[in-house]
Design a protein around this motif. Structure first.
Motif, short mmCIF file in Angstrom:
data_model
loop_
_atom_site.label_atom_id
_atom_site.label_comp_id
_atom_site.label_asym_id
_atom_site.label_seq_id
_atom_site.Cartn_x
_atom_site.Cartn_y
_atom_site.Cartn_z
N TYR A 42 0.83 -1.21 0.00
CA TYR A 42 0.00 0.00 0.00
C TYR A 42 0.87 1.26 0.00
O TYR A 42 1.90 1.31 0.68
N GLN A 46 -3.09 5.46 -0.50
CA GLN A 46 -4.07 4.39 -0.38
C GLN A 46 -4.45 4.16 1.09
O GLN A 46 -5.62 3.95 1.41
N ILE A 47 -3.46 4.22 1.96
CA ILE A 47 -3.73 4.05 3.39
C ILE A 47 -4.61 5.17 3.91
O ILE A 47 -5.57 4.96 4.65
N ASN A 49 -6.71 6.95 2.23
CA ASN A 49 -8.06 6.77 1.70
C ASN A 49 -8.83 5.70 2.47
O ASN A 49 -10.03 5.83 2.72
N GLU A 50 -8.13 4.65 2.86
CA GLU A 50 -8.78 3.57 3.62
C GLU A 50 -9.18 4.06 5.02
O GLU A 50 -10.17 3.59 5.58
N LYS A 53 -12.67 5.25 5.50
CA LYS A 53 -13.72 4.24 5.46
C LYS A 53 -13.92 3.55 6.81
O LYS A 53 -14.87 2.77 6.98
N TRP A 192 -6.82 -5.27 10.24
CA TRP A 192 -6.89 -4.18 9.27
C TRP A 192 -6.99 -2.82 9.95
O TRP A 192 -6.32 -1.86 9.54
N ILE A 196 -4.17 0.17 9.43
CA ILE A 196 -4.47 1.49 8.86
C ILE A 196 -4.21 2.59 9.88
O ILE A 196 -3.65 3.65 9.56
#
Length: 214
Positions: A42, A46-47, A49-50, A53, A192, A196
């Motif tokens: 990653y 990308q991290i 953006n995650e 969520k 996860w 993150i």
């Protein structure tokens, strides 16, 4: 105090403070890739953006299960804790609290992300007793040095309640702060949410490093 501050969670920096095992170290040689989870690499974007969520309550639950921390918030400038800790008003200050406890953790960072400070304190009768303190120097995206700063506050450096089990080292670490940090990293990022959270908030690396420097 019962909910996780969005600002405290999203102190997103483009740097990675340190990688806690050999697999993570090899990622530094790959452009834009900062970490790997379950065999997938990653980038920092990308991290980040995650992170958007993930529900804040999930991250707070992770802090609570791993560190016993149940509240995180940013501290506004010019509040009394800045003066009590002898801090410049130009620092970013984050407070980590425990449920039903007078003990708190404060972590500072300067605006160019090169100096971090860790304070473990006990608030007793409206006074701040500093139990432990460290300064971390960060250079070239890695922690270069860790210096104890408790002696600076010698007159206030006392724990009125006695002991504080702040050290995270275990028997298998053999007294090694590096081994402790590596193990704590593996444990914190095994799921996860932890992965993150760690790679989007450099203060978690500081928190682990401080608790392993004992």
């Amino acid at each position: 105090m019962k909910h996780l501050s969005k600002n405290a969670l999203t102190i997103i920096l483009s740097i990675t403070l340190f990688a806690c095992n050999e697999n993570e170290q090899t990622l530094k040689d790959q452009p834009n890739v900062v970490a790997e989870f379950n065999g997938i690499k990653y980038t920092q974007n990308q991290i980040n953006n995650e992170l958007s969520k993930i529900n804040n309550s999930e991250v707070l639950k992770k802090f609570n299960s791993h560190f016993g921390i149940n509240s995180i918030r940013n501290i506004e400038k010019n509040t009394s804790i800045f003066k009590s800790l002898g801090l410049s008003k130009y620092l970013i200050l984050t407070e980590y609290s425990y449920k039903n406890s007078l003990e708190k953790i404060y972590i500072t960072q300067n605006f160019d992300n090169t100096i971090y400070q860790f304070f473990k304190v006990n608030l007793f009768n409206d006074k701040v007793f500093i139990i432990k303190g460290f300064t971390f120097e960060v250079k070239n995206n890695e922690i270069q040095s860790i210096r104890s700063i408790e002696n600076i506050f010698l007159n206030r450096n006392a724990d009125p309640d006695g002991e504080w089990e702040w050290c995270q080292q275990e028997e298998g670490d053999n007294g090694s702060a590096s081994a402790c940090s590596s193990r704590e990293y593996d444990e914190f990022t095994e799921d996860w949410v932890g992965f993150i959270a760690f790679w989007s908030n450099p203060q978690i690396a500081i928190l682990i490093a401080a608790m392993c420097s004992c």
